[in-house]
Design a protein around this motif. Sequence first.
Motif, PDB file in Angstrom:
ATOM      1  N   SER A   1     -44.786  -2.077  71.589  1.00  0.00           N
ATOM      2  CA  SER A   1     -45.512  -0.879  71.646  1.00  0.00           C
ATOM      3  C   SER A   1     -44.526  -0.060  72.591  1.00  0.00           C
ATOM      4  CB  SER A   1     -46.825  -1.162  72.661  1.00  0.00           C
ATOM      5  OG  SER A   1     -46.507  -1.691  73.897  1.00  0.00           O
ATOM      6  N   ASP A   2     -43.519  -0.582  73.083  1.00  0.00           N
ATOM      7  CA  ASP A   2     -42.573   0.288  73.921  1.00  0.00           C
ATOM      8  C   ASP A   2     -41.613   1.053  72.826  1.00  0.00           C
ATOM      9  OD1 ASP A   2     -42.741  -0.246  76.694  1.00  0.00           O
ATOM     10  OD2 ASP A   2     -42.566  -2.541  76.044  1.00  0.00           O
ATOM     11  N   LEU A   3     -41.622   0.610  71.593  1.00  0.00           N
ATOM     12  CA  LEU A   3     -40.656   1.104  70.825  1.00  0.00           C
ATOM     13  C   LEU A   3     -41.328   1.775  69.701  1.00  0.00           C
ATOM     14  CD1 LEU A   3     -38.260  -2.030  69.990  1.00  0.00           C
ATOM     15  CD2 LEU A   3     -38.143  -0.158  71.871  1.00  0.00           C
ATOM     16  N   GLN A   4     -42.736   1.993  69.459  1.00  0.00           N
ATOM     17  CA  GLN A   4     -43.334   2.850  68.661  1.00  0.00           C
ATOM     18  C   GLN A   4     -42.717   4.140  68.142  1.00  0.00           C
ATOM     19  OE1 GLN A   4     -47.703   2.304  68.651  1.00  0.00           O
ATOM     20  NE2 GLN A   4     -47.171   0.628  70.064  1.00  0.00           N
ATOM     21  N   GLY A   5     -42.596   4.274  66.892  1.00  0.00           N
ATOM     22  CA  GLY A   5     -42.118   5.717  66.611  1.00  0.00           C
ATOM     23  C   GLY A   5     -40.947   6.020  66.978  1.00  0.00           C
ATOM     24  N   ASN A   6     -40.102   5.089  67.282  1.00  0.00           N
ATOM     25  CA  ASN A   6     -38.516   4.945  67.735  1.00  0.00           C
ATOM     26  C   ASN A   6     -38.006   3.739  67.460  1.00  0.00           C
ATOM     27  OD1 ASN A   6     -36.242   6.333  68.379  1.00  0.00           O
ATOM     28  ND2 ASN A   6     -36.722   6.462  70.502  1.00  0.00           N
ATOM     29  N   ILE A   7     -38.093   3.296  66.465  1.00  0.00           N
ATOM     30  CA  ILE A   7     -37.601   1.984  66.236  1.00  0.00           C
ATOM     31  C   ILE A   7     -36.405   2.248  65.131  1.00  0.00           C
ATOM     32  CG2 ILE A   7     -37.604  -0.231  64.853  1.00  0.00           C
ATOM     33  CD1 ILE A   7     -40.707  -0.391  65.483  1.00  0.00           C
ATOM     34  N   ASP A   8     -35.263   1.639  65.352  1.00  0.00           N
ATOM     35  CA  ASP A   8     -34.111   1.915  64.731  1.00  0.00           C
ATOM     36  C   ASP A   8     -33.691   0.934  63.757  1.00  0.00           C
ATOM     37  OD1 ASP A   8     -31.324   2.164  63.925  1.00  0.00           O
ATOM     38  OD2 ASP A   8     -30.597   2.984  65.830  1.00  0.00           O
ATOM     39  N   TYR A   9     -34.176   0.931  62.714  1.00  0.00           N
ATOM     40  CA  TYR A   9     -34.195   0.187  61.459  1.00  0.00           C
ATOM     41  C   TYR A   9     -32.684  -0.016  60.775  1.00  0.00           C
ATOM     42  CZ  TYR A   9     -39.539  -0.573  61.630  1.00  0.00           C
ATOM     43  OH  TYR A   9     -40.441  -0.751  62.030  1.00  0.00           O
ATOM     44  N   SER A  10     -31.944   0.698  61.369  1.00  0.00           N
ATOM     45  CA  SER A  10     -30.479   0.745  60.647  1.00  0.00           C
ATOM     46  C   SER A  10     -29.914  -0.574  60.619  1.00  0.00           C
ATOM     47  CB  SER A  10     -29.756   1.912  61.077  1.00  0.00           C
ATOM     48  OG  SER A  10     -29.336   1.291  62.429  1.00  0.00           O
ATOM     49  N   MET A  11     -28.971  -0.786  59.706  1.00  0.00           N
ATOM     50  CA  MET A  11     -28.094  -2.071  59.623  1.00  0.00           C
ATOM     51  C   MET A  11     -26.699  -1.913  59.955  1.00  0.00           C
ATOM     52  SD  MET A  11     -29.891  -4.760  59.002  1.00  0.00           S
ATOM     53  CE  MET A  11     -29.029  -5.965  58.546  1.00  0.00           C
ATOM     54  N   PRO A  12     -25.824  -2.759  60.439  1.00  0.00           N
ATOM     55  CA  PRO A  12     -24.437  -2.297  60.840  1.00  0.00           C
ATOM     56  C   PRO A  12     -23.731  -1.690  59.822  1.00  0.00           C
ATOM     57  CG  PRO A  12     -25.089  -4.712  61.170  1.00  0.00           C
ATOM     58  CD  PRO A  12     -26.342  -4.173  60.484  1.00  0.00           C
ATOM     59  N   GLY A  13     -22.950  -0.820  60.262  1.00  0.00           N
ATOM     60  CA  GLY A  13     -22.222  -0.230  59.139  1.00  0.00           C
ATOM     61  C   GLY A  13     -22.846   1.086  58.525  1.00  0.00           C
ATOM     62  N   GLU A  14     -23.878   1.279  58.783  1.00  0.00           N
ATOM     63  CA  GLU A  14     -24.597   2.674  58.410  1.00  0.00           C
ATOM     64  C   GLU A  14     -25.231   3.519  59.456  1.00  0.00           C
ATOM     65  OE1 GLU A  14     -27.831   0.895  55.463  1.00  0.00           O
ATOM     66  OE2 GLU A  14     -29.008   0.698  57.238  1.00  0.00           O
ATOM     67  N   PHE A  15     -25.406   4.492  58.902  1.00  0.00           N
ATOM     68  CA  PHE A  15     -25.872   5.736  59.780  1.00  0.00           C
ATOM     69  C   PHE A  15     -26.993   5.244  60.478  1.00  0.00           C
ATOM     70  CE2 PHE A  15     -28.207   9.354  60.961  1.00  0.00           C
ATOM     71  CZ  PHE A  15     -27.466  10.131  61.696  1.00  0.00           C
ATOM     72  N   PRO A  16     -27.305   5.308  61.733  1.00  0.00           N
ATOM     73  CA  PRO A  16     -26.471   6.050  62.670  1.00  0.00           C
ATOM     74  C   PRO A  16     -25.270   5.175  63.560  1.00  0.00           C
ATOM     75  CG  PRO A  16     -28.562   5.785  63.762  1.00  0.00           C
ATOM     76  CD  PRO A  16     -28.809   5.312  62.367  1.00  0.00           C
ATOM     77  N   TYR A  17     -25.155   3.890  62.791  1.00  0.00           N
ATOM     78  CA  TYR A  17     -24.028   2.937  63.506  1.00  0.00           C
ATOM     79  C   TYR A  17     -24.467   2.304  64.868  1.00  0.00           C
ATOM     80  CZ  TYR A  17     -21.699   4.940  59.693  1.00  0.00           C
ATOM     81  OH  TYR A  17     -21.328   5.541  58.443  1.00  0.00           O
ATOM     82  N   THR A  18     -25.919   2.394  65.143  1.00  0.00           N
ATOM     83  CA  THR A  18     -26.145   1.933  66.332  1.00  0.00           C
ATOM     84  C   THR A  18     -25.789   0.509  66.482  1.00  0.00           C
ATOM     85  OG1 THR A  18     -28.252   3.413  66.011  1.00  0.00           O
ATOM     86  CG2 THR A  18     -28.243   1.458  67.944  1.00  0.00           C
ATOM     87  N   ARG A  19     -25.775  -0.365  65.475  1.00  0.00           N
ATOM     88  CA  ARG A  19     -25.615  -1.737  65.421  1.00  0.00           C
ATOM     89  C   ARG A  19     -24.207  -2.168  65.172  1.00  0.00           C
ATOM     90  NH1 ARG A  19     -30.014  -5.041  62.795  1.00  0.00           N
ATOM     91  NH2 ARG A  19     -29.292  -6.498  64.208  1.00  0.00           N
ATOM     92  N   GLY A  20     -23.191  -1.314  65.013  1.00  0.00           N
ATOM     93  CA  GLY A  20     -21.790  -1.277  64.754  1.00  0.00           C
ATOM     94  C   GLY A  20     -21.232  -0.498  63.645  1.00  0.00           C
TER      95      GLY A  20
END
Lengths: 572, 132
Positions: free
Chosen positions: A66-85
């Motif tokens: 519930s702390d992340l609802q509406g703002n979950i970053d589903y991206s994977m590494p090497g793709e936008f927005p590169y959160t994961r790498g």
Amino acid sequence: MLETENYWKNKINQLTKIKEENSKSNENIKRWENEVLDPWNKKNANNNNDFSTTSKIDVKTSYSPSDLQGNIDYSMPGEFPYTRGPYPNMYRGKKWTMRMFSGFGTPEDTNNRLKYLIKNGQTGLSIAFDMPTLYGYDADNDRSKGEVGKCGCNISSLEDMEVLFKEIPLNKVSTSMTINAPASILTAMYASVALKNNISLNELRGTVQTDILKEYIAQKEWAYPPKDHMRIVRDMMEYCTKEMPKWNYVSISGYHIREAGSNAAQELAFTLANGFTYLELGQKAGLKVEEFAPRLSFFFNCTMNFFEEIAKFRAARRIWATVLKEKYGVKKGSSLALRFHTQTSGASLTWQQPMNNIVRTAIEALAGVLGGTQSLHTNSYDEAWALPTEQAVKVALRTQQIIAEETGVAQSVDPLGGSYYLEHLTNELEEKAYRYFEKIDELGGVISAIEKGYLQKEIAETAYRSQLDIEKEKEVIVGVNKYAEIEEDKIEILKVDDEAQKIQINRLKVLKRNRDSKKVNDALENLRKTYENNDENCMYDTIKAVQAYATLQEIVDVGRQVFGEWKEPQIF
Amino acid sequence: MAQKIRILVAKPGLDAHDRGVLVLCRAFRDAGMEVIYSGLLPTPEQVASIAIDEDVDAIALSLHNGAHLTAFPEVKKHLENKGVNDIAIIGGGIIPEEDKKELEKNGITGNFGPGTSMDTIINHIKKVTKKF
């Protein structure tokens, strides 16, 4: 259509709105608090300290979806927005570069240390220069007295640079040089050494720090006023884009901003704000962002607040990619991915019980790796005392090797991604950064904020608050304000004597006697004219002056005469 | 009523590591001292001149660049050349043990290393300036 109007404000509103919604719809958490947590706390020991990160983000007992609802970053590494790498497979393809920063004494001394590190498995070079070099004074200047070779290697002319890289194949190594105010001159020297060895400039790989903005904000090793330094940075951007395509000509550095006393959010925000400023500088010079953005790399600190540090790296990648895409219109993926070097925190090391510093550095290094760093410097345990001994450097390098080879943390990319807590911290830091960007824009941008002393004062304020917390023991430093001992452990330390100064002064004397002084004077005169004409690119004349064996200070002095010297606004 | 201590805080030389001195300036002021900060990059001679012009009781010198054995005594020398002997000089920074003895011999006291509490430094200043 680019979103430039009220960009920061919209971002902040978007993020705060999600949080408000979440606080309304967290039934499961409220139930847990009422039925499980509160009764437990009533019966058992519960520390009433305020739990928070360095950036004053409140830390709750536990986190949930519930702390992340509406703002979950589903991206994977090497793709936008590169959160994961920045890369899809990260360390599975190539481990981070183990890049130990080193330099002391004469160029010969440092050349020997570099060869020692290469022999021990280091994969990239990183040079530290002494204070006279950083400020653009020669070894024989009065101001350099007592400082030659003390904090790093002394370079007074191209001749010194030739010695520094003797028997090191510049087309095979990647070299990082921590130099800012005279970055254009040191780049010119490095290029000249390569050319002399028949290595073409487009083979040169490495990074020169060049980040003058963070000098005004934090490290304070400058020569000229901000606008003039920025013009030289512009010239380097143009020159290197054309002639040295594998050379990272600016390393946008949060490291020093953090060491000067800021918290994680300030380090993140001020560094990225500087990044946007360099981006605009390149754009204004007519360079295509897609072409030069991959040459902008970052350099962050990694200190003790473990999860906040990891979140900081993730937030940095997400913000950089998002803003470049939405506000600056960059489309190409690889130009959006933020890559960075990490150094563990020197300020976190203690003079007391120095062996404890090995543990601190290991924890910080681990956070850097979990945060997805591209290269890493680990500090040595004796660095609160002096420059490190070979023995201490070896332990620091081995620390990285143990993390890389024994722990398995490098097997899966962004292994902590999806942790409710870490994702929450990432989101919080992102929002804090947007608030600072808005504030800096209100002040007229980074340069104007520097001239007003705003950024410097923000950092000094945080540093002071933090020191008060240490004195009140709200912030614990083991061995300093808790578990302190009266008798201190003794360790071997490296002593750099004044011999380096004598050798360097002597070398300059011989150089000045033997060089073609007309050639030197002509080259400096040409450089002066170029400096005076803002539309010209000064790199070509800088290279000519360097190759005529004009000294570092002779070149910087031309700049001092043309541009004047920078006087910091009053901070205290 | 105690007299106020006037103190000059300075880093004499090419050294910009100013986190410590900026924190100390605040701490000294909060402890009731009148604080003059030299700003960055003064020469030892300039530090001595500011100290005399501002008529301070003490100078707090800080260096992290390894030049303390050269720069701190230089400040003292310049004061003495101008006939001033009554300003206390306190040192701090990254200073190895054996260098501390050397500095003490030159009349530079304190020579506090990293992790020293602000109270320890403030008490030392009160002691050497004989102002409580």
